[in-house]
Write an enzyme that holds these catalytic residues in place. Structure first.
Site, PDB file in Angstrom:
ATOM      1  N   GLY A  12       0.788  -1.226   0.000  1.00  0.00           N
ATOM      2  CA  GLY A  12       0.000   0.000   0.000  1.00  0.00           C
ATOM      3  C   GLY A  12       0.814   1.267   0.000  1.00  0.00           C
ATOM      4  O   GLY A  12       0.296   2.340   0.301  1.00  0.00           O
ATOM      5  N   LYS A  43      -0.452   2.186  -4.807  1.00  0.00           N
ATOM      6  CA  LYS A  43      -1.003   3.482  -5.177  1.00  0.00           C
ATOM      7  C   LYS A  43      -0.715   3.823  -6.636  1.00  0.00           C
ATOM      8  O   LYS A  43      -1.422   4.633  -7.238  1.00  0.00           O
ATOM      9  CB  LYS A  43      -0.411   4.569  -4.274  1.00  0.00           C
ATOM     10  CG  LYS A  43      -0.773   4.424  -2.791  1.00  0.00           C
ATOM     11  CD  LYS A  43      -2.242   4.674  -2.531  1.00  0.00           C
ATOM     12  CE  LYS A  43      -2.546   4.851  -1.048  1.00  0.00           C
ATOM     13  NZ  LYS A  43      -2.385   3.634  -0.260  1.00  0.00           N
ATOM     14  N   ASP A 120      -6.730   8.535   2.284  1.00  0.00           N
ATOM     15  CA  ASP A 120      -6.059   9.623   1.577  1.00  0.00           C
ATOM     16  C   ASP A 120      -6.951  10.277   0.525  1.00  0.00           C
ATOM     17  O   ASP A 120      -6.550  10.488  -0.630  1.00  0.00           O
ATOM     18  CB  ASP A 120      -4.753   9.130   0.945  1.00  0.00           C
ATOM     19  CG  ASP A 120      -3.777   8.603   1.993  1.00  0.00           C
ATOM     20  OD1 ASP A 120      -3.979   8.889   3.178  1.00  0.00           O
ATOM     21  OD2 ASP A 120      -2.823   7.889   1.614  1.00  0.00           O
ATOM     22  N   TYR A 161      -8.367   7.082   9.307  1.00  0.00           N
ATOM     23  CA  TYR A 161      -7.826   5.761   9.648  1.00  0.00           C
ATOM     24  C   TYR A 161      -6.825   5.769  10.790  1.00  0.00           C
ATOM     25  O   TYR A 161      -6.357   4.721  11.206  1.00  0.00           O
ATOM     26  CB  TYR A 161      -7.184   5.107   8.423  1.00  0.00           C
ATOM     27  CG  TYR A 161      -6.135   5.936   7.725  1.00  0.00           C
ATOM     28  CD1 TYR A 161      -4.869   6.130   8.268  1.00  0.00           C
ATOM     29  CD2 TYR A 161      -6.408   6.531   6.503  1.00  0.00           C
ATOM     30  CE1 TYR A 161      -3.911   6.885   7.630  1.00  0.00           C
ATOM     31  CE2 TYR A 161      -5.467   7.299   5.848  1.00  0.00           C
ATOM     32  CZ  TYR A 161      -4.219   7.478   6.420  1.00  0.00           C
ATOM     33  OH  TYR A 161      -3.279   8.234   5.776  1.00  0.00           O
ATOM     34  N   TRP A 214      -3.368  -1.776  10.139  1.00  0.00           N
ATOM     35  CA  TRP A 214      -2.567  -1.469   8.943  1.00  0.00           C
ATOM     36  C   TRP A 214      -1.289  -0.865   9.491  1.00  0.00           C
ATOM     37  O   TRP A 214      -1.217   0.326   9.796  1.00  0.00           O
ATOM     38  CB  TRP A 214      -3.316  -0.482   8.051  1.00  0.00           C
ATOM     39  CG  TRP A 214      -2.568  -0.003   6.832  1.00  0.00           C
ATOM     40  CD1 TRP A 214      -1.306   0.490   6.780  1.00  0.00           C
ATOM     41  CD2 TRP A 214      -3.075   0.059   5.479  1.00  0.00           C
ATOM     42  NE1 TRP A 214      -0.978   0.850   5.495  1.00  0.00           N
ATOM     43  CE2 TRP A 214      -2.039   0.600   4.678  1.00  0.00           C
ATOM     44  CE3 TRP A 214      -4.285  -0.288   4.879  1.00  0.00           C
ATOM     45  CZ2 TRP A 214      -2.205   0.810   3.307  1.00  0.00           C
ATOM     46  CZ3 TRP A 214      -4.433  -0.074   3.517  1.00  0.00           C
ATOM     47  CH2 TRP A 214      -3.417   0.450   2.741  1.00  0.00           C
ATOM     48  N   ASP A 215      -0.272  -1.682   9.668  1.00  0.00           N
ATOM     49  CA  ASP A 215       0.947  -1.238  10.340  1.00  0.00           C
ATOM     50  C   ASP A 215       1.906  -0.664   9.306  1.00  0.00           C
ATOM     51  O   ASP A 215       2.435  -1.389   8.465  1.00  0.00           O
ATOM     52  CB  ASP A 215       1.594  -2.407  11.084  1.00  0.00           C
ATOM     53  CG  ASP A 215       2.497  -1.939  12.213  1.00  0.00           C
ATOM     54  OD1 ASP A 215       3.057  -0.834  12.098  1.00  0.00           O
ATOM     55  OD2 ASP A 215       2.636  -2.670  13.205  1.00  0.00           O
ATOM     56  N   ASN A 216       2.102   0.657   9.368  1.00  0.00           N
ATOM     57  CA  ASN A 216       3.037   1.295   8.441  1.00  0.00           C
ATOM     58  C   ASN A 216       4.467   1.067   8.902  1.00  0.00           C
ATOM     59  O   ASN A 216       5.224   1.980   9.203  1.00  0.00           O
ATOM     60  CB  ASN A 216       2.704   2.779   8.312  1.00  0.00           C
ATOM     61  CG  ASN A 216       1.559   3.008   7.357  1.00  0.00           C
ATOM     62  OD1 ASN A 216       1.499   2.409   6.277  1.00  0.00           O
ATOM     63  ND2 ASN A 216       0.610   3.847   7.738  1.00  0.00           N
ATOM     64  N   ASP A 221       8.298   4.812   2.060  1.00  0.00           N
ATOM     65  CA  ASP A 221       7.960   5.718   0.961  1.00  0.00           C
ATOM     66  C   ASP A 221       8.091   7.186   1.350  1.00  0.00           C
ATOM     67  O   ASP A 221       8.231   8.050   0.493  1.00  0.00           O
ATOM     68  CB  ASP A 221       6.566   5.424   0.400  1.00  0.00           C
ATOM     69  CG  ASP A 221       5.453   5.525   1.423  1.00  0.00           C
ATOM     70  OD1 ASP A 221       5.727   5.862   2.594  1.00  0.00           O
ATOM     71  OD2 ASP A 221       4.285   5.267   1.062  1.00  0.00           O
TER      72      ASP A 221
END
Length: 615
Positions: A12, A43, A120, A161, A214-216, A221
Site C-alpha cells: 500500500g 497506489k 487519503d 484511519y 494497517w501497520d506502516n 515511501d
C-alpha cells in the site's frame, strides 16, 4: 494469548510497486510464516485508484490472474482492494454498479477476496462522508459480495484511519457500515512507534468495529534514502484487534528482515521477543546458515531503528557520547566492510546495493574521524589528515542512500574542527547571500553555502544585515522567517512559505524525484524544459499555492502545484502585503541542498533562480 486470526502484508505504499517477481518471491515465504493474506493496494496502479471505474486491460488482468493463482498455490490469499473515494458519486447508481462490475472482472479472473479503501481522500463534511462511505460498503456487501458467494466480513479502510477518538466521520460511518466489517487502522498516528492495548480498546470503541492494524512498518515511501531492517517493536495486542497487515518498503527483498518479525509477533504477541526474532530473521533472510553472511550484520544493525524519528544507531551514539573512540571505530569498521556473501540471495544483494555502497563510504569516513578524535594520528601531518577526511567526506556525500549519515557527518565535522578546519563561510567576490537556518544547520545548508561560494558569491550561514539575498531554509525558525519577510532585499525560500507571504498553502508530498517546467522561457528555468529529474532518488518536494502575481516556473507533475515561483518586487503577496523586493519559492525540503540528493539540473535551477532574484 493465541495469534491474530488475520495476518498479512499490504502493498500500500507510494512509489514503484513491487514487481511480479518480487511478489512471487514473497509468496514463497509468506504462507509458511503465517502471513497468509496479501492485500493488493499499490497506489501507482491507476486501475486500483484514479481509474477505478475502468476495467483492467487484458494484459494487466491476465497478470493479476496469474498472481492470484500463484498466491493460491503457495497458501496465500490475494485480497484485491479498490479505492474509489477520490471521485465516487455516492448518490449515483451507475457508480455503485461500476464498482461491482470492476470487482466482478477480478472475480471472473479467479480472485475471491476484496477490500474497499477510502484512505487519503479529501474530507469535507466528515459526518456525512462517513455515512456515505459506510453505505457504499453496505451496498457492496449486499449487491456484490453475498451474491458472489463471498461471506467474509467487508474489509474497509476509512478516510479517518489514524487516531483513537470518536470523530464526526466515525460517528457517521458507525451508522451505515455493516456491523461485522473489519476496519483497517494505523494506530494513534499514521506511522507509530507503539501500539498499546489501550490504543486498541479506544479505537475499537470509536469505530464500533473490530480492527485490523494497517501497520506502516517497515514502509519507507516517506524517506526513500532509508531502509528499515530491524524487528517490529512496541506492539501490543488486545480485544478488538483481529489482524495485522504490514506495509513493507518499496524494496521488497530487504523488507523480509522486518516482515519475518511481524510474522512472529502476529503468531503469538505475548511471547514475542524482538531481539530473538531479529536474529532468526537475519539468518532466514540473509541465508546465513553458517555465519558466512556476517558482512551484512553491521548494516542491518545500523538500519534497525524504529520509529523513523528514533536514534538511528544507539550503539554508535553511546560510544561517541562516552568518547570511546576505539569502540566507535570498531563499529564503523564493520560498516566499511559490509559485503554480501556467496549465500546472500541475489535479489537481496541487488536491492540493498545502494545501502551497501553507502555503508562502506560511511564506515570509511567514520573510521578516519575516530582516529583523529582518538589521537591515533597525533604527530602526523595535519594536512594529510585533512586531505584524507575531505576525500572520505566527498565520497560519503555522493551517496543518496542513508546509513548513519548524520552521525558520521557530525564525527567528520568534529574531527575537522580538531584539525583546525571550520567551514561555515565561503568567500567569493560577488553578492552577499545569508542562508538562514537553525542552530544545527543541515548538511544541505552547508553544501548550499559552498556551492554559492564556488559560484562566485559571498555566502555564509546565519543572518547578515548587509545581505544582498536571504535564503530561508526549513531549519529556520518561524520568527526568523517573519523577520526576513519585511526586509527590502530579495528572498528565496523552501521553508515557512505561508508566514513569508509566499503561498496561501504549502505541502511536502513524498516519494517524488522530478518537476515539470511550466515556463521554459523564464530565466529561472535555466534553459530546461519538460520533466526534469531534480533528485537522485525519490524524496520530499515542497509544493505551494503561490500569489496570483507569481510567475510559476515549474510545478509538481502529479498535483500541478507550484514548485518554483517568482514574485517580482512591488507585486501583491499571498497575505495581501506588497513584496518589498523580488521573492521566490523553491522545491527543496528537509534535506535542502544535500549533495547526496540534488542532481546537476537542480543545482542549475537553484543558481538560475538566485541570479534572477539578484537581477
Amino acid at each position: 494469548m493465541s495469534g491474530l486470526a488475520w495476518r498479512g502484508v499490504v502493498e500500500g505504499f507510494y512509489g514503484e510497486p513491487w514487481s511480479h517477481a518480487d511478489r512471487l518471491a514473497w509468496f514463497d515465504r509468506a504462507g509458511a510464516l503465517g502471513l497468509d493474506h496479501y492485500l493488493y493496494a499499490p497506489k501507482d496502479d491507476p486501475w486500483h485508484r484514479e481509474r477505478w471505474r475502468e476495467p483492467y486491460p487484458a494484459d494487466r488482468l491476465a497478470e493479476l490472474a496469474r498472481l492470484g493463482r500463484a498466491a493460491d498455490e503457495r497458501g496465500v490469499r490475494l485480497v484485491y482492494s479498490v479505492s474509489p473515494g477520490l471521485d465516487m458519486r455516492f448518490d449515483d447508481d451507475a457508480d455503485h454498479e461500476a464498482l461491482a462490475a470492476k470487482c466482478r472482472q477480478l472475480l471472473d479472473a479467479g480472485i475471491r477476496s476484496f477490500a474497499l479503501l477510502f484512505d487519503d481522500v479529501p474530507m469535507e463534511e466528515p459526518e456525512l462522508l462517513g455515512r456515505q462511505h459506510g453505505a457504499v460498503a453496505a451496498r457492496f456487501e449486499r449487491s456484490f459480495l453475498r451474491p458472489a458467494g463471498i461471506h467474509e466480513p467487508v474489509l474497509f479502510c476509512p478516510t479517518d484511519y489514524a487516531g483513537l477518538e470518536r470523530t464526526p466521520y466515525r460517528i457517521g460511518l458507525d451508522r451505515t457500515l455493516p456491523r461485522d466489517a473489519r476496519v483497517l487502522w494505523t494506530g494513534a498516528d499514521i506511522v507509530v512507534g507503539r501500539v498499546t492495548s489501550d490504543d486498541i480498546a479506544r479505537a475499537a470503541a470509536a469505530f464500533g468495529r473490530d480492527l485490523v492494524l494497517w501497520d506502516n512498518f517497515p514502509v519507507n515511501d516517506f524517506d526513500r534514502s532509508r531502509v528499515f531492517l530491524g524487528p517490529l517493536t512496541g506492539r501490543e495486542a488486545g480485544p478488538g484487534l483481529v489482524g495485522i497487515v504490514a506495509n513493507p518498503m518499496v524494496e521488497a527483498a530487504p523488507s523480509r528482515f522486518a516482515l519475518h518479525t511481524v510474522a512472529e509477533w502476529a503468531a503469538d504477541p505475548s511471547a514475542y521477543d524482538p531481539s530473538a526474532a531479529a536474529d532468526r530473521a537475519y539468518r532466514a533472510v540473509a541465508g546465513d546458515d553458517d555465519g558466512d553472511a556476517a558482512g551484512l550484520r553491521t548494516l542491518v544493525d545500523a538500519c534497525s531503528a524504529w520509529p523513523p524519528g528514533a536514534p538511528r544507531w544507539p550503539r554508535l551514539d553511546d560510544a561517541v557520547a562516552a568518547e570511546r573512540w576505539d569502540d566507535a571505530a570498531t563499529l564503523l569498521r564493520g560498516l566499511a566492510e559490509t559485503a554480501p556473501s556467496a549465500s546472500t540471495p541475489v535479489d537481496l544483494a541487488a536491492q540493498l546495493g545502494p545501502w551497501i555502497d553507502a555503508a562502506r563510504a560511511t564506515g570509511a569516513a567514520g573510521v578516519l574521524a575516530c582516529r583523529v578524535l582518538g589521537g591515533s594520528r597525533d604527530g602526523a601531518d595535519p594536512a594529510d589528515a585533512i586531505e584524507e577526511l575531505s576525500t572520505a567526506l566527498r565520497l560519503l556525500e555522493a551517496e543518496y542512500a542513508d546509513v548513519a549519515r548524520a552521525a558520521v557527518l557530525a564525527l567528520v565535522d568534529r574531527a575537522l574542527e580538531r584539525l583546525g578546519v571550520v567551514g561555515t563561510r565561503t568567500h567569493g567576490t560577488g553578492a552577499t547571500v545569508a542562508v538562514l537556518t537553525g542552530p544545527n544547520p543541515a548538511p544541505g545548508d552547508r553544501e548550499l553555502v559552498e556551492f554559492l561560494g564556488r559560484s562566485g558569491m559571498r555566502a555564509h550561514l546565519g543572518d547578515d544585515p548587509a545581505a544582498d539575498l536571504l535564503i530561508v531554509t526549513r531549519g529556520a525558525t518561524e520568527e526568523t522567517a517573519r523577520a526576513a519577510a519585511s526586509r527590502p532585499v530579495p528572498l528565496l525560500a523552501w521553508g515557512h512559505l505561508v508566514p513569508l507571504g509566499l503561498a496561501t498553502a504549502a505541502a511536502v508530498p513524498l516519494s517524488l524525484d522530478r518537476i515539470r517546467i511550466a515556463g521554459a522561457d523564464h530565466p529561472a528555468a535555466a534553459g530546461l524544459d519538460g520533466d526534469v529529474v531534480v533528485y537522485r532518488g525519490r524524496s520530499k518536494l515542497t509544493v505551494a499555492d503561490p500569489p496570483e502575481d507569481a510567475a510559476v516556473v515549474a510545478h509538481d507533475p502529479e498535483s500541478g502545484r507550484s514548485v518554483i515561483g517568482v514574485t517580482p518586487a512591488g507585486s501583491r503577496l499571498a497575505d495581501g502585503s506588497i513584496a518589498p523586493a523580488a521573492r521566490a519559492t523553491f522545491f527543496l525540503a528537509a534535506d535542502g541542498f544535500a549533495p547526496w540528493l540534488v542532481t546537476p539540473e537542480a543545482r542549475a535551477l537553484l543558481l538560475a533562480t538566485v541570479r534572477e532574484l539578484l537581477g
